[in-house]
Structures are given as structure tokens and as C-alpha cells.
Design a protein around this motif. Structure first.
Motif, PDB file in Angstrom:
ATOM      1  N   THR A   1       0.850  -1.180   0.000  1.00 39.57           N
ATOM      2  CA  THR A   1       0.000   0.000   0.000  1.00 39.57           C
ATOM      3  C   THR A   1       0.885   1.230   0.000  1.00 39.57           C
ATOM      4  O   THR A   1       1.781   1.352   0.831  1.00 39.57           O
ATOM      5  N   ASP A   2       0.666   2.121  -0.948  1.00 40.27           N
ATOM      6  CA  ASP A   2       1.397   3.374  -1.026  1.00 40.27           C
ATOM      7  C   ASP A   2       0.450   4.530  -0.712  1.00 40.27           C
ATOM      8  O   ASP A   2      -0.612   4.658  -1.324  1.00 40.27           O
ATOM      9  N   LEU A   3       0.865   5.373   0.256  1.00 37.94           N
ATOM     10  CA  LEU A   3       0.055   6.503   0.674  1.00 37.94           C
ATOM     11  C   LEU A   3       0.791   7.806   0.397  1.00 37.94           C
ATOM     12  O   LEU A   3       2.003   7.902   0.620  1.00 37.94           O
ATOM     13  N   ALA A   4       0.093   8.809  -0.080  1.00 36.27           N
ATOM     14  CA  ALA A   4       0.647  10.138  -0.333  1.00 36.27           C
ATOM     15  C   ALA A   4       0.388  11.015   0.877  1.00 36.27           C
ATOM     16  O   ALA A   4      -0.762  11.351   1.181  1.00 36.27           O
TER      17      ALA A   4
ATOM     18  N   THR B   1       6.518  14.914   7.327  1.00 39.75           N
ATOM     19  CA  THR B   1       6.505  13.997   8.466  1.00 39.75           C
ATOM     20  C   THR B   1       5.176  13.269   8.605  1.00 39.75           C
ATOM     21  O   THR B   1       4.905  12.676   9.654  1.00 39.75           O
ATOM     22  N   ALA B   2       4.342  13.286   7.578  1.00 41.06           N
ATOM     23  CA  ALA B   2       3.029  12.649   7.654  1.00 41.06           C
ATOM     24  C   ALA B   2       3.182  11.142   7.830  1.00 41.06           C
ATOM     25  O   ALA B   2       4.124  10.529   7.317  1.00 41.06           O
ATOM     26  N   ARG B   3       2.249  10.520   8.550  1.00 42.24           N
ATOM     27  CA  ARG B   3       2.229   9.075   8.728  1.00 42.24           C
ATOM     28  C   ARG B   3       0.883   8.498   8.295  1.00 42.24           C
ATOM     29  O   ARG B   3       0.534   7.377   8.667  1.00 42.24           O
ATOM     30  N   SER B   4       0.156   9.272   7.516  1.00 42.71           N
ATOM     31  CA  SER B   4      -1.082   8.823   6.889  1.00 42.71           C
ATOM     32  C   SER B   4      -1.272   9.668   5.639  1.00 42.71           C
ATOM     33  O   SER B   4      -0.607  10.695   5.462  1.00 42.71           O
ATOM     34  N   GLY B   5      -2.162   9.240   4.760  1.00 46.49           N
ATOM     35  CA  GLY B   5      -2.369  10.005   3.545  1.00 46.49           C
ATOM     36  C   GLY B   5      -3.362   9.340   2.623  1.00 46.49           C
ATOM     37  O   GLY B   5      -3.979   8.315   2.945  1.00 46.49           O
ATOM     38  N   SER B   6      -3.514   9.913   1.434  1.00 45.02           N
ATOM     39  CA  SER B   6      -4.448   9.392   0.442  1.00 45.02           C
ATOM     40  C   SER B   6      -3.808   8.227  -0.308  1.00 45.02           C
ATOM     41  O   SER B   6      -2.591   8.161  -0.474  1.00 45.02           O
ATOM     42  N   LEU B   7      -4.643   7.324  -0.763  1.00 41.45           N
ATOM     43  CA  LEU B   7      -4.168   6.103  -1.406  1.00 41.45           C
ATOM     44  C   LEU B   7      -3.599   6.386  -2.798  1.00 41.45           C
ATOM     45  O   LEU B   7      -4.239   7.025  -3.628  1.00 41.45           O
ATOM     46  N   LEU B   8      -2.390   5.913  -3.037  1.00 40.30           N
ATOM     47  CA  LEU B   8      -1.756   6.018  -4.350  1.00 40.30           C
ATOM     48  C   LEU B   8      -1.766   4.691  -5.088  1.00 40.30           C
ATOM     49  O   LEU B   8      -2.002   4.636  -6.290  1.00 40.30           O
TER      50      LEU B   8
ATOM     51  N   ILE C   1      -0.606   3.946  -9.330  1.00 44.90           N
ATOM     52  CA  ILE C   1      -0.137   5.271  -9.748  1.00 44.90           C
ATOM     53  C   ILE C   1      -0.140   5.348 -11.270  1.00 44.90           C
ATOM     54  O   ILE C   1       0.360   4.457 -11.948  1.00 44.90           O
ATOM     55  N   THR C   2      -0.711   6.408 -11.806  1.00 38.93           N
ATOM     56  CA  THR C   2      -0.684   6.610 -13.247  1.00 38.93           C
ATOM     57  C   THR C   2       0.330   7.667 -13.653  1.00 38.93           C
ATOM     58  O   THR C   2       0.884   7.609 -14.738  1.00 38.93           O
ATOM     59  N   THR C   3       0.561   8.642 -12.799  1.00 45.00           N
ATOM     60  CA  THR C   3       1.563   9.665 -13.074  1.00 45.00           C
ATOM     61  C   THR C   3       2.325   9.948 -11.791  1.00 45.00           C
ATOM     62  O   THR C   3       1.744  10.443 -10.831  1.00 45.00           O
TER      63      THR C   3
ATOM     64  N   VAL D   1       4.189  18.151 -11.634  1.00 44.83           N
ATOM     65  CA  VAL D   1       2.908  17.452 -11.644  1.00 44.83           C
ATOM     66  C   VAL D   1       2.863  16.543 -10.421  1.00 44.83           C
ATOM     67  O   VAL D   1       3.716  15.664 -10.268  1.00 44.83           O
ATOM     68  N   PRO D   2       1.915  16.766  -9.518  1.00 51.02           N
ATOM     69  CA  PRO D   2       1.841  15.919  -8.322  1.00 51.02           C
ATOM     70  C   PRO D   2       1.403  14.510  -8.681  1.00 51.02           C
ATOM     71  O   PRO D   2       0.802  14.281  -9.740  1.00 51.02           O
ATOM     72  N   PRO D   3       1.698  13.532  -7.808  1.00 52.30           N
ATOM     73  CA  PRO D   3       1.284  12.148  -8.088  1.00 52.30           C
ATOM     74  C   PRO D   3      -0.228  12.015  -8.055  1.00 52.30           C
ATOM     75  O   PRO D   3      -0.913  12.648  -7.260  1.00 52.30           O
ATOM     76  N   THR D   4      -0.758  11.224  -8.962  1.00 54.40           N
ATOM     77  CA  THR D   4      -2.191  10.943  -9.005  1.00 54.40           C
ATOM     78  C   THR D   4      -2.391   9.432  -9.043  1.00 54.40           C
ATOM     79  O   THR D   4      -1.437   8.673  -9.209  1.00 54.40           O
ATOM     80  N   SER D   5      -3.607   8.996  -8.883  1.00 58.12           N
ATOM     81  CA  SER D   5      -3.877   7.562  -8.904  1.00 58.12           C
ATOM     82  C   SER D   5      -5.188   7.294  -9.616  1.00 58.12           C
ATOM     83  O   SER D   5      -6.018   8.184  -9.801  1.00 58.12           O
TER      84      SER D   5
END
Length: 767
Positions: free
Chosen positions: A419-422, A427-434, A480-482, A492-496
Motif C-alpha cells: 500500500t502506497d500513501l501520499a 513527516t506525515a504518517r497517513s495520507g491518500s491512497l496512491l 499510480i498513473t503519473t 505534476v503531483p502524483p495521481t492515482s
């Protein structure tokens, strides 16, 4: 998963219920056993502790079966570092041991041997993918079939010996039989109460503690070891590492012996993929500028072995194993040059200065600097491995023909969840799913290897075969697509993208792995041996379908492996070994993972390669030969390897050297041991120049990821004194005594500098 657990439990119950033929009185005693069994003439001068180590070794499920044949006669190219040698070396990690084994190359990343890159005989060492690493005969890599990266290296302090197996004998294990096998054998419960403790302190905030205690009461043996160390180092590693192991041994008398091992590994560090740029390294910097990266990893492992002597000549050993590893690696996003719209948090220039983004100049966009973004990515991993392996070892004697037969099967299951999270901050330890992906592999292997001894054991021939069957599946729900980066000068930020329905694929594979080896014993001073076997490495399911959906169509790797050699022991103070090898890859896979030297080039299944060379090792002790009253052994090992890409690779690669394969590696050591308790040691480890990329780039790139890596010679020294009445040893250890500054690696993402001079002082107590 439930099916594997049920099958494992049933097989163990069956092995426990096997009746024993004969009685305890019919067992061979040490006095009745053939002196040639279980004894290595090269070790006749070792102490009683090592004799006990050999006895314990014969009870482990290792390549030699239940009785250790004479290593000098066995048709196998093997190198064994016993307990006496480990105690003399006082290694800090498995890296210190393996770099002195001929034919083995080790590329370090952080200087503490946490994640060694191990290569054999000119093969790629990226994340030890081409090596099978075992502990007490059980795989230790994350997922031996699918994702064999060695992110948790066994702690050397709790080992009593290390076996390195090359050649056709490796088909007794698997699935990886091209490079070789490294088998770490852990300490076992002592027959009487024994307590030991060791403490070390050193430069760069190094603290180390290790304790072990064990005894045998009646039929039950118990051993517990615990290790904890901390280390900052020149790169501010912020390492905190704990390793705990417990072993139980229960004598069931006529029902055999039951052995249980439990282990916990826990690490938290600032390990990072990011290295230094060329200008940062040249300006004298060693620091870790990715200060927000964190690498927590934890591993639980259990192993249960039941061994029974069915008769005087037949034994059955059944091993069940289970381990689960979690690894959550959070790494701050960065760019090699600034970009319009990129949310830059800070940047580090070519002199290693951390500055505000507004201080950037056009010169900083040349690749000499690193721009850290106000975001990170968490790469969360969960690996589960379970299996069971019954192995039968039988000895036979038909007069003119005798030998040993080893055969078995192994049912193995492994599962990986990525699982990859953005993260929205450094210092984040959670995020949106990539990205999200799950994989599983079910494998069934069977092997058989008989040994035929002829002409009073002067000729031994050992053919063998292994069959590997595997069923794999992969399921991706989001990818991840980009990737975040620079496109046409803009960030360009990462998107999914969510897959609906989820993308999935299945596959199956059957591989036949034959091999044969032979030994001719002229006398103890001259023994000739040779062999050939089919090497096999299964395709990684994870690498076959990358996180962003591109199928790179990886295939299983096959190679023919040849070796010829001579070894012998002309006298008690001299032994030698010389081996020539040739490896012909039919389809070498260099998967484009982040940690590999091929990530930028995108290489995958492409073509053939060849590797050939020689391995030399010797040990002699002039002081013992002259009866001077002390020991002065000198050990020497040398490897020459020529490893090149063959036809079928991308333009400009065919005929080039395989990255990170040094043509020459040399390790030499001299020891001094006096009966009054003084011990001293000096060693030199030399590695010749090597390329860091398949295009043989010589001039270093500004970002530090390509360019030739120069030669180096590292000098180490150690001095110790043992006061026998107290069982106390005081020692001082000096690593990289000349403070040689060198590049250990340019992968995964820039220059990883080698360890600077380190001084350790320690005290060891034994009761």
C-alpha cells in the motif's frame, strides 16, 4: 493460508507418530562412529567448544543431512565459518563474515550491514536477489519466490556457524539455485548452565549490548538471546535495533527430538534511498539530508522441527516455519531540480547547506542539489510466509558401493500486501491512497540427491534433481498513473486511478533443476572436485506488473553453472582451495526496482550474460608448524570475476560489465593468539574499481547516480585480552583504521559513502 496451516500441522503430527526402529542402545556412540564422519581434518586443531559445535551442527536440517560427511571429501563446493572463527573475527554484522568468503561480494548501504547486497560469482548483488539466505535451513528473505529482498539480515551474534554452499548441492534448497546458498546456524541450548554478556561502546554514538543464557534440565534444553544496539554514525542513521531469540529442545527419546525457535526483530532508523550528489560528496559531506525519512520494520518468526531416527541409517526431519514482516517506509518527496509550482519545503545545495527555497539559483538546477517537497510517500508492506518441509536422509553400504540419499518435499505459501500513501507533509504518517496491490504464491518443490561412494570413498558422485512448481496471483485495486515529477518544465503531483473491476492475473510454472557433482580424493593433500547444475530463479510477481500498471513481462531466470577445483590439507597448519567457475545465463532479469542499478534504464528480461573467474583461499600457521607456543594463522581469499552482458540487451549494453561486480576482491587477515590470553588481529579488504550502471559510465554524473566507483583498501585491527579465571575478555576494535573515504554504492538514489573510521571498546563475560 488456512490450508497451509492445516497441512503443516498434519505433516508434523505424522512425523511425530512415526515409530522408531531399534532402541537407544543401538545408536552409534562417538567412540563407535567412523572417525571420518563428522570430522573435518582442517579443524583438528580447534578447541572442545568447536567439537561441540560440530555435534550440534549434525542435528540441524542442513544440506549435508543428519550426519555431516567429511567436507574435504563431499562433492560440494562449500565454505564454512565455524564458531571458533566467528569468535576470533568478532564481526559486527554478517557483512564482515561474507566479504571474506571467496566468490562472494557484498555491497553495503549504511555501513552497519543492516541490508547487505550479496552477490555470488559475478552475479548482480541488488538486494541479494540471486542468493538464497537461510537461517537453520529456513528462508529469511521477505518472500523467497516473489520478493526476495533481504531487508532483515540475521544477527551474527546469535550464530554459531555460517555455511556458504555453491555448486550442485544448492539444488537441495531453493527456489533460487543460480548464485548460491548462505545458511546461518544459530546457537543451541548448552548441556550445562551457561551465561554470557557483551557490551560495546564506540564513536558516533554507538552502543551495543548482547546477553545469552541457556541450560539443559533433564530432557529440556533452553536458550535465550537478546541484542540491542544504537548508532548515529556519520550519516545520522538514528538506528535503534532489537533482536530476541528463544530456542527450546525437547528429547522425546524413542519419538525423536523436537526443537522450537521463536524470534523477534525490531528496527527503527532513518534509512533512506537518497544518497549524496557528486558535489556534496566531493565537498566532504557525509550527512543524510533526507532527515524526515523513517524506516520501521518488525519481523516475527517461528520454526518447529521434529527429527527422528527411523533406523540406524534412516532419519526423518520435518520442519514447519512461519514468519510475518511489516515494513512502513516513509520517504520525503524530492526533485533533482526546481520546477514551477512544486511545493518545495527546503533544498540542499552542492555544499550540503540546507537553505530556504528562495535562496536557490540557476546553478542549483544542474543536478548538484536536492529539492525536498512538502510531501512524502509511505510505502507500507506486509509479508507473510509459511511452509513445511519433511526431509529424509538415508545411509547405505553395499560393500563396494556406499553413500547417502537425501530427499524431501516442501510446501510453501507466501503473501504480500503493498500500500502506497501520499502524505501531505514531510513527516506525515497517513495520507491518500496512491497504489494498492496484493500477491500470493503457492509453491511445491521436490528434490532427490543420492551420493555414490566408490573405491574406498576415493571417488564420490552425487547426481540430483529438483522440481519447482509455483502458482501465483496478483490483484491491483489502485495504481499510480503519473508519478510526481517534472513534465515539460512544470511540476505534476502524483495521481492515482482506481481499477474497476480490480486488475488481476494468475500464472503457474514448473521448472526442472538437474545437477551432478563429483570428488576424487588422491590423499588429504590433493582432492579434485567439479560439478554442473541448472540454475533457476522464479519470476517476481511484484516486478512483473509494476505499481503503475506497466507489464514488463519478466520471465524465470535460467543458467548453467560449472565449477572445477582443487583443495587439500598437506599438514595440520596448512590448507588451501582453488576453484574455477563459469555461469552462463540464458535470460538474466534485472528488474527495474527503486533499489536496483537499472531503475533509470528500465531494464528487465532482456538477454543472456556470462560470468567466469577463479576463487582462491588458504590458511597457514607458521607458528604452529614451528611449535613456537602461540598461534599466528594467516588467512587469504581472492576472487576474480569477469561478468558481462551477452546478446539481446539494449543498444550499448551487450558486452559491457554487469554493474557492481568488481573484477578483483581480496581479503587477508593475520591473527595472533597467545596462551596467556592476548589476541590481536589485522586485516585488509580490497575491492577493485567497478561500474555503477550497465552503460559503463566513467565520469560521475552530477546527481551521483552513475560513474565508475574507484578501488578501495580498508584496514581493520583488533586487540583483546582474556582473563580466564573470570571468563572476561576486554577488547578494542578499530574499523577503517586509515579513515579511507570511499563510495560504497551509487544506488539506490545517489552516492552512499562508506563507513568512516570507527573505534569500539568492549567487554565480554562468560560464565
Amino acid at each position: 493460508m488456512q490450508r497451509v496451516v492445516l497441512v503443516s500441522a498434519a505433516a508434523l503430527l505424522v512425523s511425530l507418530s512415526v515409530p522408531r526402529i531399534g532402541s537407544a542402545q543401538s545408536e552409534e556412540t562417538p567412540e563407535e562412529r567412523d572417525p571420518s564422519e563428522g570430522e573435518d581434518p582442517a579443524d583438528e586443531d580447534e578447541d572442545d567448544d568447536d567439537d561441540e559445535s560440530r555435534d550440534l551442527h549434525t542435528r540441524d536440517v542442513v544440506v549435508y543431512g543428519t550426519r555431516l560427511p567429511d567436507p574435504d571429501a563431499a562433492p560440494v563446493v562449500a565454505f564454512r565459518v565455524d564458531e571458533t572463527e566467528l569468535r576470533r573475527q568478532q564481526p559486527l554484522s554478517v557483512t564482515d563474515v561474507l566479504r571474506r568468503v571467496p566468490g562472494v561480494s557484498v555491497r553495503d548501504e549504511e555501513g552497519m550491514g543492516l541490508r547487505p547486497n550479496i552477490g555470488f560469482r559475478g552475479l548482480s548483488s541488488d538486494r541479494s536477489r540471486n542468493v538464497l539466505v537461510l537461517e537453520d535451513g529456513v528462508p529469511t528473505q521477505m518472500m523467497p519466490y516473489d520478493y526476495p529482498e533481504l531487508y532483515v539480515a540475521p544477527r551474527i551474534e546469535r550464530m554459531r556457524s555460517v555455511e556458504v554452499i555453491r555448486g550442485a548441492a544448492s539444488i537441495l534448497y531453493g527456489p533460487r539455485t543460480i548464485g548460491g546458498v548462505v545458511n546461518f546456524l544459530t546457537l543451541e541450548p548448552p548441556t550445562e548452565l551457561r551465561l554470557t554478556g557483551e557490551a560495546r561502546v564506540g564513536t558516533d554514538d554507538y552502543y551495543f549490548g548482547f546477553v545469552t543464557g541457556g541450560t539443559t534440565i533433564g530432557d529440556l534444553g533452553v536458550l535465550v538471546t537478546a541484542m540491542h544496539q544504537r548508532f548515529q554514525g556519520p550519516r545520522h542513521l538514528e538506528l535503534e535495533q532489537t533482536d530476541v531469540m528463544a530456542r527450546l529442545s525437547l528429547d522425546l527419546h524413542d519419538a525423536g527430538e523436537l526443537r522450537l525457535k521463536l524470534q523477534l526483530y525490531d528496527e527503527n532508523s532513518a534509512s533512506t534511498q537518497l544518497g549524496l550528489t557528486t558535489t556534496q560528496f566531493d565537498s566532504g559531506n557525509l550527512d543524510n539530508f533526507a532527515s524526515n525519512d523513517r524506516f520501521p520494520i518488525r519481523r516475527y518468526a517461528a520454526q518447529l522441527t521434529h527429527q527422528i531416527e527411523i533406523s540406524d541409517d534412516v532419519s526423518l526431519a520435518t520442519t514447519g516455519y512461519f514468519n510475518v514482516t511489516t515494513r512502513d517506509w516513509w520517504r520525503q518527496d524530492f526533485l533533482r531540480r526546481s520546477a514551477t509550482g512544486a511545493p518545495v519545503d527546503r533544498f540542499v545545495d552542492g555544499l550540503g547547506r540546507t537553505l530556504d527555497p528562495s535562496a536557490a539559483t540557476p546553478a542549483d538546477d544542474l543536478g548538484t542539489s536536492v529539492f525536498f517537497l512538502d510531501s512524502n510517500v509511505g510505502r507500507l508492506r506486509l509479508y507473510t510466509v509459511a511452509g513445511i518441509e519433511p526431509r529424509v536422509t538415508a545411509h547405505y553400504d553395499l560393500g563396494e558401493l556406499s553413500g547417502e540419499i537425501v530427499g524431501g518435499v516442501r510446501l510453501h505459501y507466501e503473501e504480500g500486501r503493498d500500500t502506497d500513501l501520499a502524505g501531505s507533509s514531510p513527516t506525515a504518517r497517513s495520507g491518500s491512497l496512491l497504489a494498492s496491490q496484493s500477491r500470493s504464491v503457492m509453491a511445491l518443490a521436490a528434490y532427490l540427491r543420492p551420493t555414490f561412494e566408490l573405491f574406498d570413498r576415493r571417488l564420490e558422485i552425487a547426481p540430483g534433481i529438483r522440481i519447482e512448481s509455483m502458482w501465483s496471483s496478483i490483484r491491483a485495486t489502485q495504481a499510480i498513473t503519473t508519478a510526481g515529477g517534472i513534465i515539460d518544465g512544470a511540476y505534476v503531483p502524483p495521481t492515482s486511478e482506481t481499477f474497476d473491476p480490480a486488475q488481476s492475473a494468475q500464472g503457474n510454472l514448473v521448472a526442472v533443476i538437474p545437477g551432478v557433482s563429483a570428488t576424487i580424493r588422491f590423499d588429504d593433500a590433493l582432492i579434485a572436485y567439479g560439478g554442473v547444475h541448472r540454475g533457476f530463479v522464479p519470476p517476481g510477481v511484484r516486478d512483473a506488473v509494476l505499481g503503475y500498471g506497466r507489464d514488463v513481462q519478466l520471465q524465470p531466470e535460467y543458467a548453467w553453472n560449472f565449477e572445477w577445483g582443487l583443495r587439500g590439507q598437506p599438514s595440520t597448519w596448512l590448507r588451501y582451495e582453488a576453484t574455477a567457475f563459469y555461469v552462463a545465463y540464458e535470460n538474466q532479469v534485472l528488474a527495474p526496482t527503486e533499489a536496483s542499478s537499472t531503475a533509470a534504464g528500465g531494464l528487465a528480461s532482456a538477454g543472456s550474460s556470462t560470468s567466469y573467474g577463479i576463487e582462491l583461499s588458504t590458511r597457514f600457521d607458521v607458528a604452529s608448524a614451528a611449535s613456537w607456543g602461540f598461534e599466528l594463522p594467516v588467512t587469504f581469499s581472492y576472487t576474480y570475476a569477469d561478468s558481462r552482458f551477452g546478446p539481446g540487451w539494449a543498444a550499448g549494453i551487450s558486452g559491457n560489465f554487469v554493474p557492481y561486480v568488481a573484477p578483483h576482491t581480496l581479503s587477508t587477515r593475520i591473527d595472533f593468539a597467545h596462551p596467556i590470553g592476548i589476541e590481536a588481529q589485522a586485516s585488509v579488504d580490497y575491492v577493485s574499481a567497478q561500474y555503477a550502471d550497465p552503460y559503463e559510465t566513467i565520469d560521475p554524473s552530477l546527481d551521483g547516480t552513475s560513474g565508475v566507483i574507484g578501488p578501495r583498501a580498508i584496514v581493520n585491527a583488533r586487540l583483546g585480552y582474556t582473563y580466564a579465571p573470570w571468563g572476561a575478555t576486554l577488547f578494542v576494535d578499530l574499523r577503517n583504521a586509515l579513515d579511507t573515504r570511499y563510495i560504497a554504492s551509487r544506488a539506490p538514489a545517489g552516492i552512499q559513502p562508506g563507513m568512516t573510521r570507527q573505534i569500539f571498546v568492549g567487554l565480554r563475560l562468560a560464565y
